[in-house]
Design an enzyme around this catalytic site. Structure first.
Site, PDB file in Angstrom:
ATOM      1  N   ASP A  63      33.314  49.374  40.729  1.00 26.02           N
ATOM      2  CA  ASP A  63      34.283  48.970  39.736  1.00 26.02           C
ATOM      3  C   ASP A  63      34.161  48.903  38.408  1.00 26.02           C
ATOM      4  OD1 ASP A  63      33.281  46.294  40.167  1.00 26.02           O
ATOM      5  OD2 ASP A  63      34.946  45.498  40.010  1.00 26.02           O
ATOM      6  N   ASP A 123      30.483  44.709  40.095  1.00 26.29           N
ATOM      7  CA  ASP A 123      29.909  43.921  40.960  1.00 26.29           C
ATOM      8  C   ASP A 123      30.641  44.096  42.433  1.00 26.29           C
ATOM      9  OD1 ASP A 123      32.856  43.334  40.418  1.00 26.29           O
ATOM     10  OD2 ASP A 123      32.725  41.336  40.572  1.00 26.29           O
ATOM     11  N   ASP A 152      33.417  46.582  36.312  1.00 27.15           N
ATOM     12  CA  ASP A 152      32.023  45.590  35.865  1.00 27.15           C
ATOM     13  C   ASP A 152      30.891  45.753  37.009  1.00 27.15           C
ATOM     14  OD1 ASP A 152      33.517  44.277  37.750  1.00 27.15           O
ATOM     15  OD2 ASP A 152      32.881  42.215  36.938  1.00 27.15           O
ATOM     16  N   SER A 180      37.075  43.243  35.009  1.00 29.62           N
ATOM     17  CA  SER A 180      36.474  43.800  36.585  1.00 29.62           C
ATOM     18  C   SER A 180      37.245  45.197  36.821  1.00 29.62           C
ATOM     19  CB  SER A 180      36.938  42.725  37.399  1.00 29.62           C
ATOM     20  OG  SER A 180      36.531  43.131  38.843  1.00 29.62           O
TER      21      SER A 180
END
Ligand code: MG
Length: 437
Positions: free
Chosen positions: A222, A226, A224, A79
């Site tokens: 960020d 999401d 990843d 993440s």
């Protein structure tokens, strides 16, 4: 995070899914190919066919899992964490992050070390899938008013943080008819631009570029993708709770009411906006998977966190950076205001964060002993202890990673926040002294 660990987690997940087909994808981290190969080996050895999705945002992988015939998914990602980290995120067949209960069952398989082992002729097949990102972008586009966004002629500076969004958000903005300038838009797991957490101090270049270019807004994801965080047309960083309130108010207005789900740590500005537009707020413990699951149980219209994680249940029950971005563009286009003008009516609060040292083994007893100390006041124990009062609140929560108890105090003025914080810290210190005596 070693290849050996990833192999065994892959075997455990494959055993848990009884050899059903699994989607597997990753973010741009340098350890990604190694860990991905290990998980792939573990899954196929347990008899799972694997759909290899390659580099894709977590929400794109989750959308693939939700809409295609697979039993679950594994995402190799850490993440927003620094480049030396990596991790494995398991999602269920609806694309939702696995519940704590499922995680514990997979962990139990891992610790037992007894795995399903397919014979040579029953080992899983591997299929390379190229449709994950385009399939996702098409779905995101269907959720917003593309014609209105195109007509607004918006100039956007997009910072992909060298993460998974390099493969999606630039194309999304192009297709929505925006003028796009990109920053850090080459996939690179060393994150040469800045660490992949969208914090104010990491996006100095983005803020300057928005200002210099006279853009309408800046956007950063960020690692990843999401999450999504914004910079307004003046180059000012927009705290995530204000974006959360803006989008929550917009969705509630559009839906003619409904429930918004958010953790107890969220700013009261969200509740103010939602109540004023005829909606309700449901508070959960901290954690995006919990927010998503509560949203599904409550039939909520929207949910999210103050860190830029926004969840749109008509699309899917997980945080979605690209749809968060597209929705803010739709708000700017249909409400015809600059981002700073649209954010201006949202009430402002001041937050104070403090930490009080407390040994891990005393955290539980301290928390239990705290509740009676606030007798006669409005106390919630959804997560930690939250005490609400007119115009402010204080939340006392044990840290999950450090030997401290955190005290968050929010007030309409700095003085109010300070007063609440001071009072709560004194009580926490007293209770710790009594409990550890
Ligand atoms: Mg993330």
């Amino acid at each position: 995070m070693t290849a050996g660990l990833a192999l065994d987690v892959g075997r455990a997940v494959g055993t848990f899914l009884k050899g059903g087909p699994v989607a597997l994808g990753r973010d741009t981290r340098t350890s990604g190919p190694m860990l991905h190969a290990a998980v792939l080996s573990g899954l196929t050895s347990a008899g799972c066919d694997v759909r290899e999705l390659g580099v894709a945002p977590s929400p794109a992988i989750q959308y693939y899992v939700k809409t295609r015939d697979v039993a679950g998914g594994v995402i190799v990602t850490a993440s927003h964490n620094p480049r030396e980290y990596n991790g494995l995120k398991v999602v269920d067949d609806q694309g939702m992050e696995a519940s704590r209960e499922v995680e514990e069952r997979i962990e139990a398989l891992y610790f037992d070390g007894v795995y399903r082992e397919a014979s040579w002729d029953a080992a899983g097949r591997v299929d390379e899938v190229t449709e994950c990102n385009p399939h996702y972008l098409e779905a995101v586009r269907r959720q917003v008013d593309g014609a209105a966004i195109a007509k607004a002629n918006l100039h956007v500076v997009l910072d992909c943080a060298n993460g998974a969004s390099c493969l999606t958000s630039p194309y999304l903005l192009g297709r929505l008819g925006c003028h796009v300038a990109t920053l850090n838009a080459q996939p690179d797991g060393t994150f040469p631009g800045h660490p992949p957490e969208p914090r104010e101090e990491h996006v100095v270049e983005l803020r300057e570029m928005v200002e210099d270019a006279g853009a309408d807004l800046g956007v950063v994801h960020d690692g990843d993708a999401d999450r999504v965080v914004f910079v307004d047309e003046r180059g000012t960083f927009v705290p995530g709770d204000r974006t959360l309130a803006l989008v929550a108010g917009y969705v509630v207005q559009r839906e003619g009411g409904g429930t918004v789900v958010t953790p107890v740590s969220s700013s009261s500005c969200v509740e103010d906006v939602v109540l004023a537009r005829g909606g309700k707020v449901h508070y959960t413990a901290v954690g995006a998977p919990l927010v998503a699951r509560t949203m599904r149980a409550e039939g909520a219209v929207f949910g999210g966190e103050e860190n830029g994680g926004l969840i749109f249940p008509k699309h899917q029950h997980c945080r979605d950076g690209a749809l968060g971005l597209a929705t803010v563009l739709e708000i700017m286009a249909t409400e015809e205001g600059s981002l700073s003008e649209l954010l201006a009516p949202i009430p402002e609060y001041h937050l104070m964060k403090r930490g009080v040292a407390c040994p891990d083994e005393h955290k539980g007893p301290v928390l239990a002993a705290l509740v009676p100390r606030f007798k006669g006041r409005e106390v919630e124990t959804v997560d930690g202890v939250k005490v609400r009062e007119e115009g402010g609140w204080v939340l006392i929560r044990p840290s999950g990673t450090e030997a401290i108890i955190r005290v968050f105090a929010e007030g309409k003025t700095q003085a109010a926040a300070r007063r609440l914080s001071k009072e709560a810290v004194a009580i926490v210190e007293e209770v710790i002294a009594e409990t550890t005596r």
